[in-house]
Design an enzyme around this catalytic site. Structure first.
Site, mmCIF file in Angstrom:
data_model
loop_
_atom_site.group_PDB
_atom_site.id
_atom_site.type_symbol
_atom_site.label_atom_id
_atom_site.label_comp_id
_atom_site.label_asym_id
_atom_site.label_seq_id
_atom_site.Cartn_x
_atom_site.Cartn_y
_atom_site.Cartn_z
ATOM 1 C CG HIS A 189 -1.906 0.973 1.407
ATOM 2 N ND1 HIS A 189 -1.660 2.281 1.755
ATOM 3 C CD2 HIS A 189 -3.252 0.869 1.240
ATOM 4 C CE1 HIS A 189 -2.812 2.936 1.803
ATOM 5 N NE2 HIS A 189 -3.791 2.105 1.489
ATOM 6 C CG ASP A 222 0.466 -2.262 6.309
ATOM 7 O OD1 ASP A 222 -0.452 -2.304 7.152
ATOM 8 O OD2 ASP A 222 0.350 -1.734 5.194
ATOM 9 C CD GLN A 260 -7.030 -4.434 4.431
ATOM 10 O OE1 GLN A 260 -7.982 -5.079 4.885
ATOM 11 N NE2 GLN A 260 -7.162 -3.206 3.988
ATOM 12 C CE LYS A 304 -7.402 -0.069 6.379
ATOM 13 N NZ LYS A 304 -7.989 0.284 5.094
ATOM 14 C CB CYS A 364 -3.627 3.255 -1.615
ATOM 15 S SG CYS A 364 -4.825 4.551 -1.329
#
Ligand code: PMP
Length: 407
Positions: A125, A202, A205, A228, A365
């Site tokens: 991303h 990261d 998700q 999220k 993104c």
């Protein structure tokens, strides 16, 4: 809350946002962008802004003391949720983006010298690309890119072959926001560490979809956003190993992050307080804690199985349709990108919207990944713990309609 069988959760009724303005079921398939909120989180936020509201840390009255207790208890909840060794390893930030920028500036900005290198992957991303480019440019360091396997996973064999002692930082997505590919973080961490590099994951998700244990994964930094994870916007988490945080300079100066201030010299509070300048997002933290309580009551293994089952069902239905191309691996974690041949993804999204199905269309993104896939944009359906087979059926029906219209 009603919990269904292992791979079939039945939670829609906990989420007021899953009805449209007329009280009709809305097929929300954009949970990877942001998740809808359960009533329990909305209620916790309303209470925190209502009868419980006061500032933290500075108040000498009972309500403020209670809010401070809630704010710090939430830090323990987060630490426990991701398997941190201590709550002092948890830094509240605005979201994953701010967490990555904090590490880029306060760790890499201090450590990198000219000639050093940073390793990213092709599927990152922009939040996990641009902060590293900014710091690399300042230091005279280089950014290298790990390629993907044919099915769209970060190629760890290639990573092992390309990493060098010049690589000081590796930064990778745990789960791709475009393809749903799941990274073997433990192996990536072993490869990074064998070259002497630190690794940032990261987890934006991953945290809503998989059980995460940062110590078991053996990474050095881990970031995610609450919104999220069925929590509020404007709040997220940076986890880092204590010794790394302790050695990092402050990110921003201001109230709350100090030990002693004089015009001659200021000393700073220990981590994590040192990184939390200003009045924090108090209510956001309360909402994050409520969101963690909500998902933990269901269990992330059940959530993962549920979302994988839905993504698998959607994949095989879409693959049966002529002229639909699905990207990413078979075992994608609840996120599915696809294109309908000859139809712009924005048109796909608009037609689906007319039938009450909300998907995402665009570059997500992740422009370098789009270039790698040879497309400008994709359509993306992403599932949440509240998604169900009715959502998959509505998606497939909507795509059939798209094909008819453009047929
Ligand atoms: N990384 C990934 C993989 C993401 O999906 C996102 C959000 N789309 C981000 C980072 C950035 O998260 P935020 O905008 O909440 O900071």
């Amino acid at each position: 809350m009603t919990v269904g069988t292992f791979d079939r959760l039945d939670l829609r009724h906990d989420f007021p946002g899953l009805l449209d303005g007329n009280g009709v079921d809305w097929h929300y398939l954009d949970s990877a962008a942001t998740a809808q909120k359960p009533q329990a989180v909305i209620d916790a936020i309303a209470r925190a802004y209502g009868v419980d509201y006061a500032t933290v840390h500075r108040g000498v009255y009972e309500r403020s003391a209670n809010m401070t207790l809630a704010y710090e208890a939430a830090r323990r909840t987060v630490a426990h949720f991701i398997g941190a060794a201590s709550d002092s390893e948890i830094v509240y930030v605005r979201g994953a983006t701010e967490g990555i920028n904090l590490v880029a500036q306060c760790w890499a900005g201090e450590q990198l010298k000219a000639g050093d290198r940073i390793l990213l992957s092709m599927l990152e991303h922009h939040s996990n690309i641009v902060p590293w480019q900014m710091v690399a440019e300042k230091a005279g360091a280089q950014v290298d890119v790990v390629p993907l396997t044919a099915d769209g996973k970060i190629d760890l064999d290639a990573m092992a072959a390309m990493i060098t002692p010049q690589h000081k930082m590796v930064a990778l997505a745990h789960v791709s926001n475009v393809l749903g590919s799941v990274l073997d973080v433990r192996r990536a961490a072993d490869i990074a560490h064998s070259a002497g590099a630190k690794i940032l994951i990261d987890g934006c998700q991953a945290v809503p979809r998989l059980a995460v244990d940062v110590q078991g994964l053996d990474c050095d930094f881990y970031v995610f956003s609450a919104h999220k994870l069925y929590g509020p916007t404007g709040i997220g988490v940076l986890w880092a190993r204590q010794e790394l945080l302790d050695a990092m300079p402050p990110y921003q100066g201001g109230g709350s992050m100090i030990d002693k201030v004089t015009f001659e010299r200021t000393t700073y509070a220990p981590a994590p307080t040192r990184f939390e300048a200003g009045t924090p997002h108090i209510v956001g933290v309360v909402g994050l804690s409520a969101a963690i309580d909500y998902v933990q009551a269901i269990g992330l293994d059940a959530v993962h199985a549920h979302e994988c089952a839905l993504a698998g069902k959607a994949r095989s239905a879409l693959e049966k349709l002529n002229s639909v191309r699905v990207f990413g691996p078979e075992d994608s974690a609840g996120i599915l990108s696809f294109e309908v041949e000859g139809v712009h993804p924005h048109d796909v999204g608009t037609i689906l919207d007319e039938t009450g199905v909300a998907i995402r269309a665009g570059h997500h993104c992740a422009q370098p990944l789009m270039r790698h896939l040879g497309v400008e944009a994709t359509a993306r359906a992403s599932f949440g713990l509240y998604s169900d087979e009715g959502d998959v059926d509505a998606l497939v029906k909507g795509i059939e309609r798209v094909r008819k219209i453009f047929g």
